[in-house]
Design a protein around this motif. Sequence first.
Motif, PDB file in Angstrom:
ATOM      1  N   LEU A  91      22.696  21.260   7.463  1.00 53.43           N
ATOM      2  CA  LEU A  91      21.468  21.370   6.680  1.00 53.43           C
ATOM      3  C   LEU A  91      20.276  20.786   7.438  1.00 53.43           C
ATOM      4  O   LEU A  91      19.184  21.378   7.471  1.00 53.43           O
ATOM      5  N   ARG A  92      20.480  19.633   8.062  1.00 50.58           N
ATOM      6  CA  ARG A  92      19.391  19.001   8.824  1.00 50.58           C
ATOM      7  C   ARG A  92      18.952  19.877   9.990  1.00 50.58           C
ATOM      8  O   ARG A  92      17.761  19.942  10.306  1.00 50.58           O
ATOM      9  N   GLN A  93      19.892  20.554  10.607  1.00 48.61           N
ATOM     10  CA  GLN A  93      19.537  21.455  11.701  1.00 48.61           C
ATOM     11  C   GLN A  93      18.648  22.601  11.213  1.00 48.61           C
ATOM     12  O   GLN A  93      17.888  23.176  11.991  1.00 48.61           O
ATOM     13  N   ARG A  94      18.735  22.883   9.917  1.00 46.06           N
ATOM     14  CA  ARG A  94      17.923  23.943   9.322  1.00 46.06           C
ATOM     15  C   ARG A  94      16.704  23.378   8.604  1.00 46.06           C
ATOM     16  O   ARG A  94      16.051  24.086   7.828  1.00 46.06           O
ATOM     17  N   GLY A  95      16.431  22.096   8.827  1.00 40.74           N
ATOM     18  CA  GLY A  95      15.230  21.491   8.255  1.00 40.74           C
ATOM     19  C   GLY A  95      15.350  21.070   6.810  1.00 40.74           C
ATOM     20  O   GLY A  95      14.344  21.007   6.093  1.00 40.74           O
ATOM     21  N   ILE A  96      16.570  20.745   6.354  1.00 42.57           N
ATOM     22  CA  ILE A  96      16.791  20.311   4.966  1.00 42.57           C
ATOM     23  C   ILE A  96      17.442  18.938   4.973  1.00 42.57           C
ATOM     24  O   ILE A  96      18.499  18.752   5.579  1.00 42.57           O
ATOM     25  N   LEU A  97      16.832  17.979   4.280  1.00 42.05           N
ATOM     26  CA  LEU A  97      17.401  16.640   4.159  1.00 42.05           C
ATOM     27  C   LEU A  97      18.107  16.533   2.810  1.00 42.05           C
ATOM     28  O   LEU A  97      17.464  16.431   1.756  1.00 42.05           O
ATOM     29  N   ALA A  98      19.426  16.605   2.842  1.00 45.17           N
ATOM     30  CA  ALA A  98      20.271  16.445   1.656  1.00 45.17           C
ATOM     31  C   ALA A  98      21.501  15.684   2.131  1.00 45.17           C
ATOM     32  O   ALA A  98      22.250  16.177   2.967  1.00 45.17           O
TER      33      ALA A  98
END
Length: 393
Positions: free
Chosen positions: A342-349
């Motif tokens: 997710l972080r690699q896709r710009g999402i912080l979860a």
Amino acid sequence: MTDFYGEMQKELDILKASSLFRQTITVETPPEPWIAVGSQTMLNLAGNNYLGLANHPVLKEAAVHALQKYGTGTAGSRLVVGTSALHEEVEEALARFQGRESALLFSSGYCANLGVIQALVGRNDYVFSDKLNHASIVDGIILSRAKLKRYRHKDLDHLEKLLKNTTAPGRKLIITDSIFSMDGDRAPIKELVELKQRYGAMLMLDEAHGEGVFGPKGRGLAAHEMAAEHIDIHLGTLSKAFGCLGAYVAGSKTLVDYLRNKCRSFIYTTSLPPAVLGSILGALKVIAGTAGDRLRRDLRNKSKWMINELNKLGFSTLDSDSQIIPILIPGNDNVINFSKKLRQRGILALPIRVPTVPKNSERIRVSLMATHSMQDLTYAVEQFANIKREERV
């Protein structure tokens, strides 16, 4: 001679080897829907700024006004010189907001739970606590030395059995979160009220994740269920939907007077600073007004939409019925890997793991803000779908 630091390092090495080592994330912008983490701009699905008020102009203006009038700090605990007219104004405003006789401020929800539970019960008393209650409630019970009776999550039959079998003298205190912080589901408040009345217990409700979000004017889940008047100890947190800092207890004047005299985490702590108090007053204006109604409606609609979309993809979101959405990814390595994708896709979860949740119930915890756009959430759902397909989870 004992090598204390060597022993600590060994424990840390074990945590690292087990993928349980934790580190902080440095955020360089206000907690908006999109935040800067290092050099990356990321969609923020990890915070508790549910109504998006933590950078709201009304709150910031109120904070600056209080700062200019009262200074940066109080330099004292509440029973020494740490009570200003502003503290009393905020407590009166919070009591009115909840429709209760009185309210008392604390420096955080954690301090409030620790102190209130210790003040209300002791060695000869009993606490009945939902198994999934927040760690601050658990710690407060341990420090109180009261006898702990844990009931299975939202299992009213189990709770009644424990109450019925507790016949020794002593206070009985039932405690529950209103919205559970890792599962996003709701406590059965009306039924808990019936049980506390039937068995002569007090009922304490922690509205950390319900206040501001549920109920008329954001008064919380108990108000939404029209049961607020039957809650003996209402604990509200000001650091989540309110976008500020601190917590408070609302209830009868007798309760608040008692806590003011008996509660150690109130008596021995420097009081909240003026800027924070000002921001709380600003938050109350927004939350209890028409803007608050709109934000709550938007958040509710977006939460329902996202839960539905994730369920259609085959994810388990447990029984979430709130802005907190757990997405089960069992296995420590699996959930860490999913979060990295997710972080690699710009999402912080962020991944939630042992000991916060039981083994094999690891999850990504998504928490929504009213100020997230539908475009933001659509992008997030698309990325969850893509990673699920790639990783076959």
